[in-house]
Design a protein around this motif. Structure first.
Motif, PDB file in Angstrom:
ATOM      1  N   GLN A   1      65.973   5.301  82.218  1.00  0.00           N
ATOM      2  CA  GLN A   1      65.464   6.593  82.674  1.00  0.00           C
ATOM      3  C   GLN A   1      64.092   6.862  82.045  1.00  0.00           C
ATOM      4  O   GLN A   1      63.156   7.294  82.720  1.00  0.00           O
ATOM      5  N   ARG A   2      63.991   6.611  80.754  1.00  0.00           N
ATOM      6  CA  ARG A   2      62.724   6.835  80.052  1.00  0.00           C
ATOM      7  C   ARG A   2      61.606   5.960  80.607  1.00  0.00           C
ATOM      8  O   ARG A   2      60.454   6.401  80.728  1.00  0.00           O
ATOM      9  N   MET A   3      61.926   4.721  80.915  1.00  0.00           N
ATOM     10  CA  MET A   3      60.931   3.807  81.470  1.00  0.00           C
ATOM     11  C   MET A   3      60.373   4.343  82.782  1.00  0.00           C
ATOM     12  O   MET A   3      59.156   4.332  83.011  1.00  0.00           O
ATOM     13  N   VAL A   4      61.252   4.807  83.651  1.00  0.00           N
ATOM     14  CA  VAL A   4      60.828   5.351  84.949  1.00  0.00           C
ATOM     15  C   VAL A   4      60.031   6.641  84.734  1.00  0.00           C
ATOM     16  O   VAL A   4      58.973   6.837  85.350  1.00  0.00           O
ATOM     17  N   HIS A   5      60.504   7.490  83.847  1.00  0.00           N
ATOM     18  CA  HIS A   5      59.797   8.740  83.565  1.00  0.00           C
ATOM     19  C   HIS A   5      58.387   8.483  83.042  1.00  0.00           C
ATOM     20  O   HIS A   5      57.447   9.214  83.400  1.00  0.00           O
ATOM     21  N   GLU A   6      58.222   7.473  82.208  1.00  0.00           N
ATOM     22  CA  GLU A   6      56.892   7.134  81.688  1.00  0.00           C
ATOM     23  C   GLU A   6      55.935   6.766  82.814  1.00  0.00           C
ATOM     24  O   GLU A   6      54.787   7.206  82.831  1.00  0.00           O
ATOM     25  N   VAL A   7      56.414   5.954  83.738  1.00  0.00           N
ATOM     26  CA  VAL A   7      55.579   5.510  84.853  1.00  0.00           C
ATOM     27  C   VAL A   7      55.205   6.677  85.764  1.00  0.00           C
ATOM     28  O   VAL A   7      54.100   6.731  86.298  1.00  0.00           O
ATOM     29  N   LEU A   8      56.115   7.627  85.923  1.00  0.00           N
ATOM     30  CA  LEU A   8      55.898   8.751  86.837  1.00  0.00           C
ATOM     31  C   LEU A   8      55.520  10.050  86.111  1.00  0.00           C
ATOM     32  O   LEU A   8      55.665  11.139  86.667  1.00  0.00           O
ATOM     33  N   ALA A   9      55.016   9.945  84.908  1.00  0.00           N
ATOM     34  CA  ALA A   9      54.711  11.136  84.094  1.00  0.00           C
ATOM     35  C   ALA A   9      53.768  12.107  84.803  1.00  0.00           C
ATOM     36  O   ALA A   9      53.979  13.323  84.768  1.00  0.00           O
ATOM     37  N   ALA A  10      52.742  11.605  85.452  1.00  0.00           N
ATOM     38  CA  ALA A  10      51.772  12.486  86.126  1.00  0.00           C
ATOM     39  C   ALA A  10      52.432  13.257  87.263  1.00  0.00           C
ATOM     40  O   ALA A  10      52.180  14.455  87.434  1.00  0.00           O
ATOM     41  N   GLU A  11      53.272  12.593  88.027  1.00  0.00           N
ATOM     42  CA  GLU A  11      53.951  13.252  89.147  1.00  0.00           C
ATOM     43  C   GLU A  11      54.955  14.289  88.640  1.00  0.00           C
ATOM     44  O   GLU A  11      55.082  15.374  89.206  1.00  0.00           O
ATOM     45  N   LEU A  12      55.658  13.964  87.575  1.00  0.00           N
ATOM     46  CA  LEU A  12      56.641  14.888  87.007  1.00  0.00           C
ATOM     47  C   LEU A  12      55.970  16.106  86.378  1.00  0.00           C
ATOM     48  O   LEU A  12      56.548  17.189  86.344  1.00  0.00           O
ATOM     49  N   ALA A  13      54.755  15.953  85.909  1.00  0.00           N
ATOM     50  CA  ALA A  13      54.034  17.069  85.300  1.00  0.00           C
ATOM     51  C   ALA A  13      53.390  17.978  86.345  1.00  0.00           C
ATOM     52  O   ALA A  13      53.010  19.100  86.037  1.00  0.00           O
ATOM     53  N   ASP A  14      53.313  17.489  87.574  1.00  0.00           N
ATOM     54  CA  ASP A  14      52.584  18.243  88.595  1.00  0.00           C
ATOM     55  C   ASP A  14      53.468  18.629  89.775  1.00  0.00           C
ATOM     56  O   ASP A  14      53.983  19.719  89.845  1.00  0.00           O
ATOM     57  N   ARG A  15      53.683  17.736  90.680  1.00  0.00           N
ATOM     58  CA  ARG A  15      54.286  18.047  91.980  1.00  0.00           C
ATOM     59  C   ARG A  15      55.809  17.908  92.011  1.00  0.00           C
ATOM     60  O   ARG A  15      56.486  18.637  92.709  1.00  0.00           O
ATOM     61  N   VAL A  16      56.362  16.940  91.283  1.00  0.00           N
ATOM     62  CA  VAL A  16      57.801  16.649  91.360  1.00  0.00           C
ATOM     63  C   VAL A  16      58.575  17.578  90.421  1.00  0.00           C
ATOM     64  O   VAL A  16      58.333  17.614  89.218  1.00  0.00           O
ATOM     65  N   HIS A  17      59.515  18.294  91.001  1.00  0.00           N
ATOM     66  CA  HIS A  17      60.339  19.224  90.227  1.00  0.00           C
ATOM     67  C   HIS A  17      61.612  18.551  89.715  1.00  0.00           C
ATOM     68  O   HIS A  17      62.051  18.819  88.605  1.00  0.00           O
ATOM     69  N   ALA A  18      62.223  17.689  90.536  1.00  0.00           N
ATOM     70  CA  ALA A  18      63.491  17.053  90.163  1.00  0.00           C
ATOM     71  C   ALA A  18      63.483  15.592  90.598  1.00  0.00           C
ATOM     72  O   ALA A  18      63.040  15.250  91.687  1.00  0.00           O
ATOM     73  N   LEU A  19      64.001  14.745  89.702  1.00  0.00           N
ATOM     74  CA  LEU A  19      64.043  13.316  89.967  1.00  0.00           C
ATOM     75  C   LEU A  19      65.386  12.770  89.497  1.00  0.00           C
ATOM     76  O   LEU A  19      65.711  12.832  88.310  1.00  0.00           O
ATOM     77  N   SER A  20      66.162  12.255  90.423  1.00  0.00           N
ATOM     78  CA  SER A  20      67.420  11.589  90.110  1.00  0.00           C
ATOM     79  C   SER A  20      67.152  10.091  90.150  1.00  0.00           C
ATOM     80  O   SER A  20      66.582   9.585  91.119  1.00  0.00           O
ATOM     81  N   ILE A  21      67.563   9.379  89.101  1.00  0.00           N
ATOM     82  CA  ILE A  21      67.256   7.951  89.000  1.00  0.00           C
ATOM     83  C   ILE A  21      68.542   7.149  88.867  1.00  0.00           C
ATOM     84  O   ILE A  21      69.374   7.425  87.998  1.00  0.00           O
ATOM     85  N   ARG A  22      68.662   6.129  89.686  1.00  0.00           N
ATOM     86  CA  ARG A  22      69.742   5.145  89.567  1.00  0.00           C
ATOM     87  C   ARG A  22      69.057   3.789  89.355  1.00  0.00           C
ATOM     88  O   ARG A  22      68.615   3.155  90.322  1.00  0.00           O
TER      89      ARG A  22
END
Length: 88
Positions: free
Chosen positions: A61-82
Motif C-alpha cells: 500500500q505504501r509503495m503505491v501511495h508513494e507513486v501516486l502522492a501528487a494525485e492523492l494530495a490533489d484530485r483523488v479523495h479515496a483509493l482502494s488498492i489490491r
C-alpha cells in the motif's frame, strides 16, 4: 491526461505490472465527502507485480501511495488498492 490515465501511466512505469486495472468508482460516491462534479475522485486499483513479492500488505500500500502522492494530495479523495505478487 485524465486522472485515470495518469494513475495507469505512473503505476506501469513504477511496477511493470502483469495486471493493472484502474476503476473510477466516483459515481458511487455522489454527494459524499470528496466527490466532485466530473468524477475521478474515488478509485479502485488492482495490480499484480513482481515488485510486491516478499512485501507485506502494508508495504505494498505504501509503495503505491508513494507513486501516486501528487494525485492523492490533489484530485483523488479515496483509493482502494489490491496489490498482489504474481504467485498469489
Amino acid at each position: 491526461m485524465s486522472v485515470t490515465e495518469t494513475i495507469k501511466v505512473k503505476l506501469t512505469s513504477a511496477f511493470a505490472p502483469e495486471h493493472l486495472a484502474v476503476i473510477d468508482d466516483s459515481h458511487k460516491h455522489k454527494g459524499h465527502g470528496g466527490w466532485r462534479e466530473g468524477g475521478e475522485t474515488h478509485f479502485n486499483v488492482e495490480i499484480t507485480s513482481d515488485a510486491f513479492s516478499g512485501k507485506s500488505r502494508v508495504d505494498r500500500q505504501r509503495m503505491v501511495h508513494e507513486v501516486l502522492a501528487a494525485e492523492l494530495a490533489d484530485r483523488v479523495h479515496a483509493l482502494s488498492i489490491r496489490a498482489k505478487a504474481p504467485q498469489e
